[in-house]
Motif scaffolding. Sequence first.
Motif: not given
Length: 517
Positions: A240, A244, A376
């Motif tokens: 995560n 980001t 992603w």
Amino acid sequence: MKKTVKYKIGFFAAILLVVTSCKKSDFNNNYYNPETAVQGSIGSLYAGMFDNPRVIPRYWNLYTFLIPVLGEYSQTTGYTNGSKIYEQPVNYTQDRWNDYYTGTMARFREVEKLYNGLTDTAEKNGNLLYLETGRVYLYDQTAQMVDMFGDIPFTTAGQLNATGNIELAKYDKGKDLYDFILKDLKRISDYLASATPLAFYTNQFQKYDFLNGGSLLQWRKYTNSLRLRLAMRTSYVDENTAKTIAQEILGNATQYPLVETVDENVQVKLTGNLISTSNDIREGFGINPFAPGYMVDTVMRPAGDPRLPVYFTTNKKWRVSRVPNTWTASRVSDSTSANYFSRYDSATFSQNNKFPGIVLTSAEVSFMKAEAYERWGGGDAKAAYEDGIRKSIQYYYYINSISDFSSHDAMPADNAITLFLANPSIALGTDRQANLAKIATQKWVDFNVMQAQQAWAEWRRTGYPALHFPPDPSSVLSPNVPYRLLYPSNERILNAVNYETVKGSDNITTKVFWDVK
């Protein structure tokens, strides 16, 4: 290429911390002059940070560490099966440790100390460029130490240089260091995006900046590209956060520009009158290592890789043939087979005293983009992947072209590269895992032995390529390729109290925190 370090090899021996500032803009005069050295300046100490024998292709690093140790652990060199082949040469890993702490770290601490001693506000603001960009380079080298050793001393290391006091340095967790560095790189990037130093300080910075020539834009690109590298390095243990960071960088090219072209590759460039006169790379390659088996026979040759002619020599059968790592040295040296094995190309690598010290390249950035997009979304993974291969080809043909040794190979035609990219073993398809394997494998090919530290780290992180290491039953200490380097003996003895906190993990099977494969 734009990034040039001006230096003369014969100068490099003398002193670590006492330097001088002079008028001429080369390493010889800006870093150390034994006739006039009395007190160090921020600029001259800063320039000294780039005299790094673990970046510039130096004999000792190549011959004792990069090729025979990390080259073997990453299979970016060919090696033979034998007794205790995976055991670490403790004297040479000690040297690697020392070069970081008494070189890069010590020089930065001196810059830091002098900066902290400034009292004039304008002078302090003007010299802030040295401190912040010096941190970027320090963080790059620090992350590599974590990648190799795991937990290391950092926050309290170098206090003799920083304060004049001897302090036994405590160990920082590798994950904590990565977290800190990732956050601070963002802060530095934002600072560089808005920095407007006075012309005088800009000119002085250009004089001493032997990595990016005083270009704040190039430092921004290096900073953001390094941040992307470290985010992707941690992406399987903290997806995560990594996602980001990657999306923040890739989604805002204006605020977070990256190294995008071969001309922007971050490197110590040895060309023109800056050629190494001590033949470091030639002596460092020694008996030129064999071509690595998996790289040649499984990855490059079946696909008709255009880099093959500038990576490896042809043998007497006029084809590239590698050494199987299941063969013994005696079998390889047998008179019927010895001349059949290829080695790293002499013009590009082993005899090329203009080979640059590679820090970070546009090809690596493209491969990082490709992985991020494949996992992603947010971009075209196929386009980024193919761009990485094209840039890798371009870069190594460039390196081949600047060599003074032997003839040069012509850059392949674009249609030949396009045909190579369409090969089923190279082209990305619809299977995500297969695509990630190809991206990681091409990044590994691009790193080759000259960035074996990165190749070893990425192989441990991703599990690709699917390398086979024959077990060594002759060794109790290291029957298999290690997951990390052992702490050097001097550290265990001289920093014994703090070493006790990491002693339990000081073995070859303890993985670096990001290695969860």
